[in-house]
Enzyme design. Structure first.
Site, PDB file in Angstrom:
ATOM      1  CG  ASP A   7       7.717 -32.197  13.810  1.00 14.31           C
ATOM      2  OD1 ASP A   7       8.088 -32.657  14.732  1.00 14.31           O
ATOM      3  OD2 ASP A   7       7.205 -31.566  14.073  1.00 14.31           O
ATOM      4  CD  GLU A  68      12.348 -33.086  15.625  1.00 19.97           C
ATOM      5  OE1 GLU A  68      12.215 -32.072  14.548  1.00 19.97           O
ATOM      6  OE2 GLU A  68      11.518 -32.750  17.030  1.00 19.97           O
ATOM      7  CG  ASP A 141       2.765 -30.146  14.497  1.00 16.21           C
ATOM      8  OD1 ASP A 141       4.213 -30.544  15.365  1.00 16.21           O
ATOM      9  OD2 ASP A 141       1.865 -29.595  14.554  1.00 16.21           O
TER      10      ASP A 141
END
EC number: 3.1.21.10
Length: 188
Positions: A7, A68, A141
């Protein structure tokens, strides 16, 4: 399949390694968050993230890295930092000979919660359940990195089947075009 989920973020970058077995069986291997100080130079911060990702790849030996995909946000500065970190992660993975898969936030949320509009807390709750963790990964996160890895474990077989089907369709279309061209030439 072992997946390193990332992430990306310049201040906090979530890392999570998940191992997927047959079907929807997944197991958490490791999770952490790389933090870089906002007052440090961007190049220094990106280098710090790169060093940690390299170390994780060496230690956990993933088969693929799932990152991501940067999605539109209102804060341009945040988008830039996220995109820069995502690029650095893709570079580090590529240099290690690993494929990189990008997933949008809505793809990840839909895979893990069933809804592409799920909130952070719902993603964290489902990641905790799916991976049978004793405690919820914090901060968000960390949970998001695990969710990315889970998403890839579950979506990769379908993505591979779709790529095979597209390749077969392209081959059939190529063969069909060649037959049509031959028929046109014969008709002249």
């Amino acid at each position: 399949m072992r997946v390193l989920g990332v992430d990306p973020g310049l201040t906090r970058c979530g890392l999570g390694v998940v191992e997927g077995g047959g079907g929807r069986t997944v197991r958490a291997v490791a999770v952490d968050v790389v933090r870089t100080p906002p007052e440090a130079a961007v190049a220094e911060r990106l280098g710090a993230v790169a060093d940690v990702v390299e170390a994780w790849i060496a230690e956990h030996r993933p088969d693929v890295v799932a990152v991501e995909r940067v999605f539109a946000q209102h804060n341009v500065r945040t988008v830039m930092g996220t995109a820069q970190v995502g690029g650095v992660v893709a570079l580090v993975a590529g240099r290690a000979g690993l494929p990189v898969a990008f997933h949008t936030p809505s793809e990840v949320k839909a895979a893990v919660t069933g809804s592409g509009r799920a909130g952070k807390e719902q993603v964290t709750t489902m990641v905790t359940r799916v991976l049978a963790l004793g405690t919820a990964p914090r901060p968000a996160d960390a949970a998001d990195a695990l969710a990315l890895a889970v998403c890839h474990c579950w979506r990769a077989p379908m993505i591979a089947r779709m790529a095979e089907a597209e390749a077969r369709a392209a081959e059939v279309a190529k063969h069909h075009r060649a037959r049509l061209a031959a028929a046109r030439r014969a008709a002249r």
